[in-house]
Design a protein around this motif. Structure first.
Motif, PDB file in Angstrom:
ATOM      1  N   GLU A   2       0.837  -1.199   0.000  1.00 17.36           N
ATOM      2  CA  GLU A   2       0.000   0.000   0.000  1.00 17.36           C
ATOM      3  C   GLU A   2       0.874   1.253   0.000  1.00 17.36           C
ATOM      4  O   GLU A   2       1.821   1.383   0.779  1.00 17.36           O
ATOM      5  CB  GLU A   2      -0.921   0.015   1.213  1.00 17.36           C
ATOM      6  CG  GLU A   2      -1.953   1.135   1.177  1.00 17.36           C
ATOM      7  CD  GLU A   2      -2.962   1.032   2.302  1.00 17.36           C
ATOM      8  OE1 GLU A   2      -4.039   1.634   2.177  1.00 17.36           O
ATOM      9  OE2 GLU A   2      -2.679   0.333   3.303  1.00 17.36           O
ATOM     10  N   ARG A   3       0.549   2.196  -0.877  1.00 11.70           N
ATOM     11  CA  ARG A   3       1.300   3.450  -0.991  1.00 11.70           C
ATOM     12  C   ARG A   3       0.576   4.572  -0.249  1.00 11.70           C
ATOM     13  O   ARG A   3      -0.592   4.450   0.136  1.00 11.70           O
ATOM     14  CB  ARG A   3       1.478   3.822  -2.465  1.00 11.70           C
ATOM     15  CG  ARG A   3       2.072   2.712  -3.331  1.00 11.70           C
ATOM     16  CD  ARG A   3       3.404   2.215  -2.839  1.00 11.70           C
ATOM     17  NE  ARG A   3       3.946   1.141  -3.680  1.00 11.70           N
ATOM     18  CZ  ARG A   3       4.982   0.397  -3.366  1.00 11.70           C
ATOM     19  NH1 ARG A   3       5.621   0.594  -2.212  1.00 11.70           N
ATOM     20  NH2 ARG A   3       5.386  -0.571  -4.177  1.00 11.70           N
ATOM     21  N   GLU A   4       1.270   5.674  -0.088  1.00 11.96           N
ATOM     22  CA  GLU A   4       0.715   6.796   0.680  1.00 11.96           C
ATOM     23  C   GLU A   4      -0.569   7.341   0.079  1.00 11.96           C
ATOM     24  O   GLU A   4      -1.429   7.860   0.792  1.00 11.96           O
ATOM     25  CB  GLU A   4       1.748   7.925   0.780  1.00 11.96           C
ATOM     26  CG  GLU A   4       2.908   7.611   1.731  1.00 11.96           C
ATOM     27  CD  GLU A   4       3.791   8.821   1.940  1.00 11.96           C
ATOM     28  OE1 GLU A   4       3.388   9.945   1.545  1.00 11.96           O
ATOM     29  OE2 GLU A   4       4.895   8.656   2.500  1.00 11.96           O
ATOM     30  N   ASP A   5      -0.717   7.255  -1.246  1.00 12.65           N
ATOM     31  CA  ASP A   5      -1.914   7.790  -1.898  1.00 12.65           C
ATOM     32  C   ASP A   5      -3.078   6.800  -1.904  1.00 12.65           C
ATOM     33  O   ASP A   5      -4.119   7.059  -2.494  1.00 12.65           O
ATOM     34  CB  ASP A   5      -1.595   8.231  -3.330  1.00 12.65           C
ATOM     35  CG  ASP A   5      -1.094   7.094  -4.213  1.00 12.65           C
ATOM     36  OD1 ASP A   5      -1.001   5.945  -3.722  1.00 12.65           O
ATOM     37  OD2 ASP A   5      -0.783   7.343  -5.389  1.00 12.65           O
ATOM     38  N   CYS A  94       1.815  11.464  -7.333  1.00  8.65           N
ATOM     39  CA  CYS A  94       1.985  10.669  -6.115  1.00  8.65           C
ATOM     40  C   CYS A  94       3.087  11.281  -5.262  1.00  8.65           C
ATOM     41  O   CYS A  94       3.797  12.187  -5.698  1.00  8.65           O
ATOM     42  CB  CYS A  94       2.346   9.224  -6.462  1.00  8.65           C
ATOM     43  SG  CYS A  94       4.008   9.071  -7.147  1.00  8.65           S
ATOM     44  N   ASN A  95       3.214  10.743  -4.066  1.00 11.02           N
ATOM     45  CA  ASN A  95       4.298  11.156  -3.179  1.00 11.02           C
ATOM     46  C   ASN A  95       5.104   9.914  -2.830  1.00 11.02           C
ATOM     47  O   ASN A  95       4.619   9.035  -2.127  1.00 11.02           O
ATOM     48  CB  ASN A  95       3.746  11.809  -1.911  1.00 11.02           C
ATOM     49  CG  ASN A  95       4.844  12.308  -0.994  1.00 11.02           C
ATOM     50  OD1 ASN A  95       5.949  12.598  -1.454  1.00 11.02           O
ATOM     51  ND2 ASN A  95       4.562  12.389   0.286  1.00 11.02           N
ATOM     52  N   LYS A  96       6.319   9.816  -3.356  1.00  6.57           N
ATOM     53  CA  LYS A  96       7.182   8.677  -3.068  1.00  6.57           C
ATOM     54  C   LYS A  96       8.639   9.126  -3.120  1.00  6.57           C
ATOM     55  O   LYS A  96       8.948  10.216  -3.641  1.00  6.57           O
ATOM     56  CB  LYS A  96       6.936   7.529  -4.035  1.00  6.57           C
ATOM     57  CG  LYS A  96       7.267   7.816  -5.491  1.00  6.57           C
ATOM     58  CD  LYS A  96       7.030   6.588  -6.363  1.00  6.57           C
ATOM     59  CE  LYS A  96       5.625   6.051  -6.277  1.00  6.57           C
ATOM     60  NZ  LYS A  96       5.393   4.878  -7.118  1.00  6.57           N
TER      61      LYS A  96
END
Length: 381
Positions: A2-5, A94-96
């Motif tokens: 799971e990613r932050e977005d 996105c934020n990565k």
């Protein structure tokens, strides 16, 4: 993963990408020494100004894909597409973690490699801390592709895939149909499947534009080169015949919208992506728009993969399944022999997709296939 977005990846890649082709070898050395996934960038400078935003959308989309934990971008220093350019495009989606090294700024070829290795190893260590969690099909973004088609593609593998596509959409997930040229002759059918008249018209007009304008500008007809020689050898006679089989991949659900090449798809639903149809280019386009798993049907066989998303190879031709076992993941030919129904095969395919989502490698991944390419001389205008 799971990613932050809130998006969910089925792989956890750390990428290395050159900001311009001039540092391709340097970037490859960093990727090779760390085991990170390399993605090519044959541009970055000297482009037609109309191409630049589209290419930036595609490259940033590959990095923003939920299968990616983070990236190291390797810069030269004097190129047009610089650190801020890439970061702005990525962070809009996105934020990565995005790291950057610049050879001219560091002032040493070997020290740039050393610094790059340090940054990638740090990214990979952080990525390794993430644990897989269970999710349902509502988090899957399925890319739909066919290549090296023969008649079995249309009435077997594409039809079974269409049933699985319907399952994904009904579960709240996302599926993407592309290959605009390979919808020529079926545009009237796709228009009727728009969730609104406006969406149906967008799809219809995108398809008609390719035949009447894009190819006409070169003084050629799209029908001279499509179906391909391999398609014809396999038994497909016209582009319309090919298209009627091709669109079965999308199932029967209504289309949510029509997007352009390089545009980011961030909402669930069934989408039409207006992108070129050639196999490697179109798989790249699907992944750049967010596809985390690509289902690739092929009657004659094609070994390609992708550096970001697993590519599942599916055939309806039993002879191909036997002869090219090293590259084929699923065989739907039992729908032709009568041994299994389309619904039974769709259940088998869906179960297989779950296994690939859970980490099982596709044949393309096992073979190290990670092709990608970009389409230049293309703009939104």
């Amino acid at each position: 993963y799971e990613r932050e977005d809130g998006k969910v990846g089925i792989r956890n890649h750390v990428l290395v990408m050159p900001s311009v082709i001039c540092v391709e070898t340097l970037a490859k050395k960093i990727a090779d020494k760390t085991g990170a996934m390399y993605i090519t960038n044959p541009i970055g400078c000297g482009q037609n100004p109309k191409d630049t935003p589209v290419m930036l959308d595609v490259l940033s989309g590959l990095i923003a894909n939920a299968n990616v934990y983070g990236v190291l971008i390797v810069g030269l220093g004097c190129e047009f597409m610089k650190e801020e350019t890439f970061k702005d495009a990525i962070f809009k989606k996105c934020n990565k973690p995005v790291e950057y090294v610049c050879m001219q700024k560091i002032g040493s070829y070997s020290k740039t490699i050393e610094k790059g290795i340090q940054l990638v190893e740090s990214l990979m260590a952080d990525a390794a801390k993430l644990e897989r969690k269970p999710f349902d099909y509502s988090k899957l973004i399925l890319g739909l592709e066919c290549g090296g088609s023969d008649p079995t593609s249309g009435f077997s593998s594409n039809t079974v895939l269409g049933l699985v596509s319907d399952e994904v959409i009904k579960a709240g997930g996302t599926a993407i149909l592309s290959e605009t040229v390979e919808a020529i002759g079926a545009e009237h059918i796709l228009r009727e499947r728009g969730c609104t008249k406006e969406v149906g018209d967008k799809i219809y007009n995108a398809i008609i534009d390719w035949e009447r304008n894009r190819f006409a500008e070169s003084g050629r007809s799209v029908r001279l080169g499509n179906p391909s020689p391999g398609n014809k050898a396999g038994g497909i006679t016209t582009i319309s015949e090919k298209s009627l089989g091709c669109i079965h991949k999308s199932g029967s659900e209504p289309f949510t919208d029509c997007y352009e090449y390089g545009q980011w798809i961030d909402k669930p639903g069934l989408y039409f992506l207006n992108a070129p149809s050639f196999d490697v280019l179109n798989v790249t386009a699907l992944v750049a728009s967010g596809a985390t798993l690509v289902a690739f049907t092929t009657g004659l066989g094609n070994p390609i993969g992708n550096p970001v998303a697993p590519v599942v190879k599916i055939t309806g031709n039993h002879d191909t399944a036997l002869a090219l076992d090293e590259i084929i993941d699923l065989d739907t030919s039992e729908s032709i022999s009568g041994e299994k129904s389309l619904a039974e095969l769709a259940e088998i395919m869906s179960d297989a997709f779950v296994e690939y989502c859970n980490g099982k490698k596709t044949k393309a991944e096992e073979n190290g296939a990670n092709e990608m390419c970009l389409n230049q001389c293309y703009s939104y205008e």
